[in-house]
Design a protein around this motif. Sequence first.
Motif, mmCIF file in Angstrom:
data_model
loop_
_atom_site.group_PDB
_atom_site.id
_atom_site.type_symbol
_atom_site.label_atom_id
_atom_site.label_comp_id
_atom_site.label_asym_id
_atom_site.label_seq_id
_atom_site.Cartn_x
_atom_site.Cartn_y
_atom_site.Cartn_z
ATOM 1 N N PHE A 167 0.825 -1.210 0.000
ATOM 2 C CA PHE A 167 0.000 0.000 0.000
ATOM 3 C C PHE A 167 0.859 1.260 0.000
ATOM 4 N N PHE A 168 1.823 1.330 0.913
ATOM 5 C CA PHE A 168 2.615 2.556 1.036
ATOM 6 C C PHE A 168 3.606 2.735 -0.111
ATOM 7 N N LEU A 169 4.158 1.633 -0.619
ATOM 8 C CA LEU A 169 5.059 1.750 -1.765
ATOM 9 C C LEU A 169 4.286 2.223 -2.992
ATOM 10 N N THR A 170 3.094 1.673 -3.188
ATOM 11 C CA THR A 170 2.272 2.066 -4.334
ATOM 12 C C THR A 170 1.799 3.506 -4.198
ATOM 13 N N LEU A 171 1.463 3.926 -2.989
ATOM 14 C CA LEU A 171 1.016 5.307 -2.770
ATOM 15 C C LEU A 171 2.120 6.288 -3.162
ATOM 16 N N ALA A 172 3.347 5.978 -2.751
ATOM 17 C CA ALA A 172 4.478 6.831 -3.122
ATOM 18 C C ALA A 172 4.679 6.836 -4.632
ATOM 19 N N ARG A 173 4.557 5.665 -5.250
ATOM 20 C CA ARG A 173 4.745 5.564 -6.696
ATOM 21 C C ARG A 173 3.672 6.344 -7.456
ATOM 22 N N GLU A 174 2.437 6.325 -6.965
ATOM 23 C CA GLU A 174 1.358 7.059 -7.614
ATOM 24 C C GLU A 174 1.603 8.572 -7.552
ATOM 25 N N ILE A 175 2.129 9.042 -6.439
ATOM 26 C CA ILE A 175 2.463 10.468 -6.328
ATOM 27 C C ILE A 175 3.561 10.826 -7.325
ATOM 28 N N VAL A 176 4.550 9.935 -7.443
ATOM 29 C CA VAL A 176 5.644 10.143 -8.397
ATOM 30 C C VAL A 176 5.107 10.153 -9.832
ATOM 31 N N LYS A 177 4.181 9.245 -10.136
ATOM 32 C CA LYS A 177 3.573 9.217 -11.477
ATOM 33 C C LYS A 177 2.823 10.511 -11.763
ATOM 34 N N GLY A 178 2.171 11.048 -10.734
ATOM 35 C CA GLY A 178 1.476 12.321 -10.901
ATOM 36 C C GLY A 178 2.440 13.447 -11.239
ATOM 37 N N ILE A 179 3.633 13.396 -10.653
ATOM 38 C CA ILE A 179 4.665 14.394 -10.969
ATOM 39 C C ILE A 179 5.113 14.221 -12.422
ATOM 40 N N LEU A 209 7.286 9.229 2.445
ATOM 41 C CA LEU A 209 6.688 7.889 2.487
ATOM 42 C C LEU A 209 7.741 6.810 2.245
ATOM 43 N N LEU A 210 8.627 7.057 1.280
ATOM 44 C CA LEU A 210 9.658 6.076 0.949
ATOM 45 C C LEU A 210 10.689 5.940 2.068
ATOM 46 N N VAL A 211 11.050 7.043 2.693
ATOM 47 C CA VAL A 211 12.013 6.996 3.800
ATOM 48 C C VAL A 211 11.429 6.207 4.971
ATOM 49 N N ILE A 212 10.148 6.432 5.279
ATOM 50 C CA ILE A 212 9.490 5.672 6.347
ATOM 51 C C ILE A 212 9.509 4.186 6.019
ATOM 52 N N LEU A 213 9.221 3.863 4.751
ATOM 53 C CA LEU A 213 9.214 2.464 4.322
ATOM 54 C C LEU A 213 10.607 1.847 4.441
ATOM 55 N N ILE A 214 11.627 2.609 4.088
ATOM 56 C CA ILE A 214 13.007 2.128 4.208
ATOM 57 C C ILE A 214 13.350 1.840 5.679
ATOM 58 N N LEU A 215 12.958 2.748 6.552
ATOM 59 C CA LEU A 215 13.296 2.614 7.973
ATOM 60 C C LEU A 215 12.625 1.411 8.631
ATOM 61 N N ILE A 216 11.404 1.104 8.219
ATOM 62 C CA ILE A 216 10.680 -0.015 8.847
ATOM 63 C C ILE A 216 10.826 -1.329 8.081
ATOM 64 N N SER A 217 11.513 -1.289 6.923
ATOM 65 C CA SER A 217 11.609 -2.489 6.086
ATOM 66 C C SER A 217 12.269 -3.693 6.755
ATOM 67 N N PRO A 218 13.185 -3.524 7.728
ATOM 68 C CA PRO A 218 13.754 -4.719 8.380
ATOM 69 C C PRO A 218 12.785 -5.425 9.335
ATOM 70 N N LEU A 219 11.690 -4.776 9.745
ATOM 71 C CA LEU A 219 10.790 -5.325 10.753
ATOM 72 C C LEU A 219 10.286 -6.742 10.458
ATOM 73 N N PRO A 220 9.882 -7.063 9.211
ATOM 74 C CA PRO A 220 9.386 -8.420 8.954
ATOM 75 C C PRO A 220 10.362 -9.522 9.353
#
Length: 278
Positions: A167-179, A209-220
Amino acid sequence: MSLKSYIQLVRIHNVIGAALGSVMGFLVSSEWKFEPKQIVLSALVVGFIAAGGYVINDVYDVDIDKINKPYRPIPSGKVSIKSARILALIMFILGLFLSLFLGIYDFILALLVIIGLFYYAKKLKRSGFYGNLLVATTTALSIFYGGLAFFSGNWFERIVIPTFYSFFLTLAREIVKGIEDYEGDKVNNVRTLATTLGVQKSWKIAKLLLVILILISPLPFFMGFNIIYIILLIGVFLPFTILSVIQKETIEGAAKARTYLKISAISGIIAFLLGSLP
């Protein structure tokens, strides 16, 4: 009208990615219990509905694509709008029909996603951030749908993590596509974050959004996923996501970041898939 044009219209690489997301969702939820019928059916449902969504989106985006992407099958005249509408309808019907063999909840979710994709293409895309949220939701549901096809044991607990990440990766990508689509969207009064807040502010939101995703990515890894997850995270997901973050806050930078984020999305699916091996 060549077969190649129709393949481009349905965005076959994205469709395969969505179907793979469903397979990953099933295997993660089931802890790698192979049930070929359920796996194939859920992947086909997701694939057909995703294809229909891409086609109907291009039907309503034809004026915008004449500016942003004139090479696309419809604005270039390789596929007519009528043919595209028929193809979208066929894809949606096939996906909905196959969902009946999975169960009532699978059918209802498939129907809701189809309605959402149609509403997005026709109206919601032009509303800006709400459209981004819907696309992020339907994309994440591709993974969730695989878990729903299993629907046993602690399936929800296992599928919620990759669904959240998608969800969060796609949300960031959609914003980038809008740019990236800023010029055409501005001419056609499409209210994306880029056209309402500006390119640089939109970039900052996407990067946050991407930085937050990077920071929490090790959690799984600490929640039960194996060492393969970490290897793919460090080797593929993080490098391409970081490449997206460090792009210049321009329209050209957005085009590069969108490509990198596709690789991040695919590598993320594979990381969760192999990282869930028992």
